[in-house]
Scaffold this active site. Structure first.
Site, PDB file in Angstrom:
ATOM      1  N   MET A 140     -19.067 107.892  -8.817  1.00  0.00           N
ATOM      2  CA  MET A 140     -20.469 107.484  -8.842  1.00  0.00           C
ATOM      3  C   MET A 140     -21.294 108.757  -8.878  1.00  0.00           C
ATOM      4  O   MET A 140     -21.958 109.131  -7.907  1.00  0.00           O
ATOM      5  CB  MET A 140     -20.786 106.615  -7.622  1.00  0.00           C
ATOM      6  CG  MET A 140     -20.194 105.232  -7.717  1.00  0.00           C
ATOM      7  SD  MET A 140     -20.488 104.222  -6.245  1.00  0.00           S
ATOM      8  CE  MET A 140     -19.042 104.655  -5.289  1.00  0.00           C
ATOM      9  N   SER A 147     -11.157 100.170   0.120  1.00  0.00           N
ATOM     10  CA  SER A 147     -12.048 101.316  -0.053  1.00  0.00           C
ATOM     11  C   SER A 147     -12.081 102.149   1.225  1.00  0.00           C
ATOM     12  O   SER A 147     -12.483 101.660   2.280  1.00  0.00           O
ATOM     13  CB  SER A 147     -13.457 100.849  -0.394  1.00  0.00           C
ATOM     14  OG  SER A 147     -14.359 101.938  -0.338  1.00  0.00           O
ATOM     15  N   ASP A 167     -16.013  95.395  -7.281  1.00  0.00           N
ATOM     16  CA  ASP A 167     -16.286  96.224  -6.107  1.00  0.00           C
ATOM     17  C   ASP A 167     -17.635  95.830  -5.525  1.00  0.00           C
ATOM     18  O   ASP A 167     -18.654  95.951  -6.199  1.00  0.00           O
ATOM     19  CB  ASP A 167     -16.291  97.698  -6.534  1.00  0.00           C
ATOM     20  CG  ASP A 167     -16.503  98.651  -5.373  1.00  0.00           C
ATOM     21  OD1 ASP A 167     -16.648  98.204  -4.225  1.00  0.00           O
ATOM     22  OD2 ASP A 167     -16.524  99.882  -5.627  1.00  0.00           O
ATOM     23  N   MET A 202     -19.376 109.913  -4.318  1.00  0.00           N
ATOM     24  CA  MET A 202     -20.826 109.821  -4.496  1.00  0.00           C
ATOM     25  C   MET A 202     -21.442 111.212  -4.437  1.00  0.00           C
ATOM     26  O   MET A 202     -21.062 112.021  -3.589  1.00  0.00           O
ATOM     27  CB  MET A 202     -21.437 108.942  -3.403  1.00  0.00           C
ATOM     28  CG  MET A 202     -20.851 107.559  -3.313  1.00  0.00           C
ATOM     29  SD  MET A 202     -21.665 106.581  -2.024  1.00  0.00           S
ATOM     30  CE  MET A 202     -20.615 105.126  -1.993  1.00  0.00           C
ATOM     31  N   ASP A 250     -14.261 106.228  -3.265  1.00  0.00           N
ATOM     32  CA  ASP A 250     -15.630 106.277  -3.768  1.00  0.00           C
ATOM     33  C   ASP A 250     -16.168 107.701  -3.690  1.00  0.00           C
ATOM     34  O   ASP A 250     -16.279 108.267  -2.601  1.00  0.00           O
ATOM     35  CB  ASP A 250     -16.524 105.351  -2.956  1.00  0.00           C
ATOM     36  CG  ASP A 250     -16.225 103.888  -3.225  1.00  0.00           C
ATOM     37  OD1 ASP A 250     -16.292 103.490  -4.401  1.00  0.00           O
ATOM     38  OD2 ASP A 250     -15.919 103.153  -2.265  1.00  0.00           O
ATOM     39  N   HIS A 287     -13.287 106.402  -8.040  1.00  0.00           N
ATOM     40  CA  HIS A 287     -14.496 105.823  -8.644  1.00  0.00           C
ATOM     41  C   HIS A 287     -15.614 106.866  -8.582  1.00  0.00           C
ATOM     42  O   HIS A 287     -16.177 107.117  -7.512  1.00  0.00           O
ATOM     43  CB  HIS A 287     -14.860 104.556  -7.870  1.00  0.00           C
ATOM     44  CG  HIS A 287     -16.117 103.889  -8.325  1.00  0.00           C
ATOM     45  ND1 HIS A 287     -16.737 102.892  -7.600  1.00  0.00           N
ATOM     46  CD2 HIS A 287     -16.897 104.078  -9.423  1.00  0.00           C
ATOM     47  CE1 HIS A 287     -17.805 102.482  -8.233  1.00  0.00           C
ATOM     48  NE2 HIS A 287     -17.942 103.196  -9.338  1.00  0.00           N
ATOM     49  N   MET A 308     -19.409  96.127 -10.952  1.00  0.00           N
ATOM     50  CA  MET A 308     -19.990  96.254  -9.619  1.00  0.00           C
ATOM     51  C   MET A 308     -20.644  94.934  -9.224  1.00  0.00           C
ATOM     52  O   MET A 308     -21.479  94.396  -9.958  1.00  0.00           O
ATOM     53  CB  MET A 308     -21.025  97.381  -9.584  1.00  0.00           C
ATOM     54  CG  MET A 308     -20.450  98.789  -9.770  1.00  0.00           C
ATOM     55  SD  MET A 308     -19.280  99.256  -8.477  1.00  0.00           S
ATOM     56  CE  MET A 308     -20.303  99.151  -7.001  1.00  0.00           C
ATOM     57  N   HIS A 333      -8.849 102.840  -2.977  1.00  0.00           N
ATOM     58  CA  HIS A 333     -10.074 103.046  -3.747  1.00  0.00           C
ATOM     59  C   HIS A 333     -10.884 104.172  -3.105  1.00  0.00           C
ATOM     60  O   HIS A 333     -11.219 104.103  -1.916  1.00  0.00           O
ATOM     61  CB  HIS A 333     -10.898 101.762  -3.790  1.00  0.00           C
ATOM     62  CG  HIS A 333     -12.050 101.807  -4.729  1.00  0.00           C
ATOM     63  ND1 HIS A 333     -11.909 101.655  -6.096  1.00  0.00           N
ATOM     64  CD2 HIS A 333     -13.370 101.992  -4.507  1.00  0.00           C
ATOM     65  CE1 HIS A 333     -13.097 101.737  -6.669  1.00  0.00           C
ATOM     66  NE2 HIS A 333     -14.009 101.949  -5.723  1.00  0.00           N
ATOM     67  N   GLY A 358     -20.703  97.570   2.770  1.00  0.00           N
ATOM     68  CA  GLY A 358     -21.152  96.442   3.569  1.00  0.00           C
ATOM     69  C   GLY A 358     -22.260  95.609   2.983  1.00  0.00           C
ATOM     70  O   GLY A 358     -22.930  94.873   3.709  1.00  0.00           O
TER      71      GLY A 358
END
Length: 216
Positions: A68, A8, A175, A37, A35, A66, A137, A33, A145
């Site tokens: 989100m 990621s 993930d 957001m 992310d 991905h 998820m 990957h 983290g």
């Protein structure tokens, strides 16, 4: 199914993104990957399709986007055109999920459906034959983290059995909190696409970290 490693870039140094991508792919990672957001579906804001378009020429890796985001259907086309290979959206925000999978496929990408830790597998059961990947998820989305939620192992096992019962071969992606220890647990449960951020990018030896997560 072959175990695929998807670092990621949420954990990468954004000032050196092309180099950070090359570092992990040279070390054996197959996917990147990404992310996305929006600050609404999850608290943080990350990056948009213009960034994906900029980094696309720097790597031949599979770009695993991905979303989100709220209203994922409004973002699909821009990320497909930017160079995404897989576009995953969340069941929690998809009012017409089947239509979104059709939209993704029509743009030449694979379609994935994601579910949060508190979301039942019932939310995706009727979509399994229409998607290429299901993302479970293993943390609550929005932050890197975080600690792995061990109760998700049962969900992965149940999803794997659900696919087998339907005679469907689909990727199961996980993930959140994935490292050398938790990766074995999710692999044994049936997952084959493993997203890892800090466990890879914060490692002193990226190649060894990837091999350990793959179980080599």
């Amino acid at each position: 199914m072959k175990t695929i490693i998807a670092p990621s870039i949420l954990s990468a140094d954004f000032a050196r993104l092309a180099d950070e991508i090359k570092k992990v792919t040279d070390a054996g990672a197959e996917y990147i990957h990404i992310d996305v957001m929006d600050g609404t579906f999850v608290p943080n804001i990350t990056l948009g399709s213009p960034v994906v378009k900029c980094i696309r020429p720097t790597s031949k890796a599979v770009f695993d986007v991905h979303l989100m985001t709220e209203h994922p259907e409004t973002h699909v086309e821009s990320f497909a055109k930017a160079g995404a290979d897989i576009i995953t959206f969340h069941a929690e925000v998809a009012r017409h999920a089947n239509r979104i999978t059709q939209q993704i496929h029509s743009l030449g990408c694979k379609a994935g459906i994601a579910i949060n830790p508190s979301t039942s597998l019932a939310a995706v059961e009727e979509l399994l034959e229409y998607v290429d990947m299901i993302l479970v998820m293993t943390v609550n989305p929005g932050f890197g983290g975080q600690k792995f939620i061990s109760s998700m192992l049962d969900k992965i096992r149940r999803l794997s059995k659900m696919l087998a019962d339907k005679n469907l071969q689909r990727d199961i992606e996980v993930d959140g909190g994935i490292n050398a220890e938790t990766s074995k647990l999710v692999r044994d449960a049936g997952a084959n696409v493993l997203v890892a951020g800090s466990a890879i990018y914060e490692s002193a030896d990226v190649a060894t970290a990837i091999k350990n997560i793959r179980g080599e």
